[in-house]
Structure formats: structure tokens, C-alpha cells
Design an enzyme around this catalytic site. Sequence first.
Site, PDB file in Angstrom:
ATOM      1  N   TYR A  14       0.806  -1.214   0.000  1.00  0.00           N
ATOM      2  CA  TYR A  14       0.000   0.000   0.000  1.00  0.00           C
ATOM      3  C   TYR A  14       0.844   1.272   0.000  1.00  0.00           C
ATOM      4  O   TYR A  14       0.408   2.312  -0.493  1.00  0.00           O
ATOM      5  CB  TYR A  14      -0.922   0.040   1.226  1.00  0.00           C
ATOM      6  CG  TYR A  14      -2.195  -0.732   1.076  1.00  0.00           C
ATOM      7  CD1 TYR A  14      -2.175  -2.115   0.946  1.00  0.00           C
ATOM      8  CD2 TYR A  14      -3.421  -0.097   1.078  1.00  0.00           C
ATOM      9  CE1 TYR A  14      -3.346  -2.831   0.818  1.00  0.00           C
ATOM     10  CE2 TYR A  14      -4.599  -0.806   0.953  1.00  0.00           C
ATOM     11  CZ  TYR A  14      -4.556  -2.174   0.825  1.00  0.00           C
ATOM     12  OH  TYR A  14      -5.717  -2.875   0.698  1.00  0.00           O
TER      13      TYR A  14
ATOM     14  N   ASP B 175      -2.476 -18.533   1.204  1.00  0.00           N
ATOM     15  CA  ASP B 175      -3.459 -19.261   0.385  1.00  0.00           C
ATOM     16  C   ASP B 175      -4.151 -20.340   1.217  1.00  0.00           C
ATOM     17  O   ASP B 175      -5.369 -20.537   1.132  1.00  0.00           O
ATOM     18  CB  ASP B 175      -2.817 -19.845  -0.887  1.00  0.00           C
ATOM     19  CG  ASP B 175      -1.507 -20.565  -0.636  1.00  0.00           C
ATOM     20  OD1 ASP B 175      -0.975 -20.494   0.495  1.00  0.00           O
ATOM     21  OD2 ASP B 175      -0.998 -21.203  -1.579  1.00  0.00           O
TER      22      ASP B 175
ATOM     23  N   LYS C  28       3.578 -15.473   3.155  1.00  0.00           N
ATOM     24  CA  LYS C  28       3.830 -16.253   1.937  1.00  0.00           C
ATOM     25  C   LYS C  28       5.331 -16.531   1.905  1.00  0.00           C
ATOM     26  O   LYS C  28       6.053 -16.149   0.977  1.00  0.00           O
ATOM     27  CB  LYS C  28       3.350 -15.441   0.713  1.00  0.00           C
ATOM     28  CG  LYS C  28       3.345 -16.207  -0.592  1.00  0.00           C
ATOM     29  CD  LYS C  28       2.271 -17.293  -0.671  1.00  0.00           C
ATOM     30  CE  LYS C  28       2.407 -18.089  -1.961  1.00  0.00           C
ATOM     31  NZ  LYS C  28       1.480 -19.255  -2.002  1.00  0.00           N
TER      32      LYS C  28
ATOM     33  N   ASP D 195     -11.954  -9.270   4.617  1.00  0.00           N
ATOM     34  CA  ASP D 195     -13.239  -9.322   3.896  1.00  0.00           C
ATOM     35  C   ASP D 195     -13.799 -10.741   3.927  1.00  0.00           C
ATOM     36  O   ASP D 195     -14.999 -10.947   4.106  1.00  0.00           O
ATOM     37  CB  ASP D 195     -13.073  -8.883   2.431  1.00  0.00           C
ATOM     38  CG  ASP D 195     -13.410  -7.406   2.244  1.00  0.00           C
ATOM     39  OD1 ASP D 195     -13.259  -6.639   3.216  1.00  0.00           O
ATOM     40  OD2 ASP D 195     -13.813  -7.017   1.128  1.00  0.00           O
TER      41      ASP D 195
HETATM   42  C1  IPM Z   1     -10.265  -1.500   3.870  1.00  0.00           C
HETATM   43  C2  IPM Z   1     -10.528  -0.935   2.497  1.00  0.00           C
HETATM   44  C3  IPM Z   1      -9.379  -0.007   2.133  1.00  0.00           C
HETATM   45  C4  IPM Z   1      -8.104  -0.829   2.116  1.00  0.00           C
HETATM   46  C5  IPM Z   1      -9.569   0.712   0.783  1.00  0.00           C
HETATM   47  C6  IPM Z   1     -10.859   1.497   0.757  1.00  0.00           C
HETATM   48  C7  IPM Z   1      -8.391   1.598   0.441  1.00  0.00           C
HETATM   49  O1  IPM Z   1     -10.675  -1.968   1.581  1.00  0.00           O
HETATM   50  O2  IPM Z   1     -10.198  -0.700   4.835  1.00  0.00           O
HETATM   51  O3  IPM Z   1     -10.120  -2.714   3.995  1.00  0.00           O
HETATM   52  O4  IPM Z   1      -7.792  -1.490   1.137  1.00  0.00           O
HETATM   53  O5  IPM Z   1      -7.415  -0.823   3.145  1.00  0.00           O
HETATM   54 MG    MG Z   2     -10.655  -3.896   2.420  1.00  0.00          MG
END
Ligand code: IPM
Ligand code: MG
Length: 361
Positions: free
Chosen positions: A146, A227, A195, A255
Site C-alpha cells: 500500500y 493461500d 507467503k 473481507d
Molecule cells: C479496507 C478498504 C481499504 C483498504 C480501501 C478502501 C483503500 O478496503 O479498509 O479494507 O484497502 O485498506
Molecule cells: Mg478492504
Amino acid sequence: MECKIVTIPGDGIGPEIVREACKVLDKVGRVYGHTFSYKEILMGGCSIDAYGVPLTDEALAEAKAADAVLLGAVGGNVGNSRWYDVAPNLRPEAGLLAIRKGLGLFANMRPAYLYQELAQACPLKKEIIGDGFDMVIMRELTGGLYFGERHTEEVDGVLQAVDTLTYNEHEIRRIAIKAFDIAMKRRKKVTSVDKANVLDSSRLWRKVVEEVAKDYPEITLEHMLVDNCAMQLVMNPRQFDVILTENMFGDILSDEASMITGSIGMLSSASMNETKFGLYEPSHGSAPDIAGKDVANPIATILSAAMMLRYSFDLDKEASAIEAAVQKVLTEGYRTVDIMAEGCEQTGTARMGDLIAERIG
Ligand code: IPM
Ligand code: MG
């Protein structure tokens, strides 16, 4: 206690859900004798509209001066050209990355917990769910892909894009310590995800995590390849207590973990720096399609406010009171539309906030 909170309602459903969290905080303040004061700043699309950038220096300075930050959500439909037909560093989400970096929020905690009342929304089979699961993902938030150097260039007439993944041992050590500290207050197990069969950054990750583990003899540490972890989350989620991982893997796995609870509208999160300062936000996004309709689920934001009380202000009793009120409302059968089930009573955003606030004290 007096607590200065900066709120960032943001975009989409953000303002509605932050309003409900403040309503619940105010009730906590009245019952337990605390004063919460709020200062609102703009971030995301609303800041782009007002100032042309997703986060101004002034807004960041306000957030820095607060005791804690409560965030709703930022961003719009990616098809919304007003906010997205610009350079990536000027889009709403860039505000989020800038505030994470600007406030040094390297430790992102995302609990994924299955409420028995919502078990029918879990997409996993009953025999996999068993009596439920309860894990926390500890995601490194200010390093890795990031924030690495990136660019796109043309080499011999061929377009090429470069993103770099860098971690140093200090960055790994401080997030590992946070994960072990949290595990000490839970079931004392850390699964470090990497990984290491491919990446150097993962091999360093593993080495440093093992060093940190030596200071926590009571904790069971295991390493898992990312994975395999993605697979284990849907095959046997009950094995996890604290998952410790780097930024990109944590984005993806959190997620997945939230999806298996069946109710992303319920999941809170905290992003902390080295001190008790933190930014608290729901794990879900800004849901622009349902904004302003009083249908959004405010519970994730309300539970994020509870995390704020616990981690930034050491108000454990008050945090537990919010969590118990949420549990009570669910047990009594109240549901927002996203978690609605047969035999339950559907409520809107504001009423859900009222119901939870009423059950405190
Ligand atoms: C999260 C979101 C953010 C990330 C995006 C919106 C930049 O997906 O907080 O998980 O990838 O960190
Ligand atoms: Mg996210």
C-alpha cells in the site's frame, strides 16, 4: 472523564451511522458520568467537493489533536466520475490511506464474530460453524504494498507497472507485539499468515514474529501460508483466535472473515498507533445506493464506538454495556433490513440507535 472525539461522517451512509454511534455514546456519558465532545471533519468525497482534496492538512491536524477518531465511511460508486476521474492520490480512498499514515495507525484490528442470532445468515454449513467462531484479524496498516514506491512506465514501447512490497523488522515487531498482547486477553493463540515459500518480506516476517513469541511463552504460535489461510477460513474458522498478517493479505482475509459471519453490517474495527490513540470505523463501506434512506445498519459503527471506549479510554465497563445492549436488541428480535429474518421486527437506522441507547444503564 472528558473525551475529545473527532468524527468523520464521510460519504454515503457514513453520516447516518455516525449519528447513531454518537447517540449511544451520549447515553453512556449520561449513565456513567462522562463527557464526550465531538468535532466534525471532512474526509473522502465530501472533502473533495469542498476543498478539492480527500483530506486537508487542517483536518488531519484536528484528528491528531483529538483523543480518538470515529469514522463512518468514505467513497462513492467507483462509476461516480466526479470523484474518480482524477489521479488515484486525489480519490476518496486516498484520504483514508493518508489519515492512516498521518496518524501512524499501523495496527488494524478487525473482529469477526458469529452472533448466534444471525447464524442463519452465515454461508457456511452447520457442521463447519459448530457453536460459532470468534477471531480477530490484526492487520499491519501502514506498510507493505500500500505504501511502497510505485510507478508506471513504458519500457521499449511496452507499458510496465511497478509496486513494491517493503517491510523492515521494526514495522513487523510492533504489529506482532500488538497481536500477542491481544491474544493474551483472549484464547492465547496467534496464527501468523505470510507467503514465506515465495517472498523475502514474508521470511523476515516469520523470523521477527518468532523472536517476539519468545516473550510470550503462554501463547501458541503457528505460521500459515496465506493461500492456505483463505481456505482454512471457510473450512475450519473455529481454529482461529488472532490472525496476524501484513497489509495486503489482511485486506483480503478480513473481507473473507467478515463474509463468513454473514453480516458485514455488524463488524467493527480499530486502527491504533503505539499509544492508546485510535481511529474506529465499521468494517463495511459507504453503501451510496442506500444512503439517506434510514435503512443502513448502524451496529458496526456503534460497536466501533465500544472499541473506542475500551482501547482508547480504558472504559471497559462502558464498552461492555454497549456490547450487551446490542446483544439484547438482537435477542429481542429487532433487525435492520440487511440482517432481517422471519419472525423478527424490522427497524430503520435511527430506531436501531434508539433501541440500543435505551438498553444502556
Ligand atoms: C479496507 C478498504 C481499504 C483498504 C480501501 C478502501 C483503500 O478496503 O479498509 O479494507 O484497502 O485498506
Ligand atoms: Mg478492504
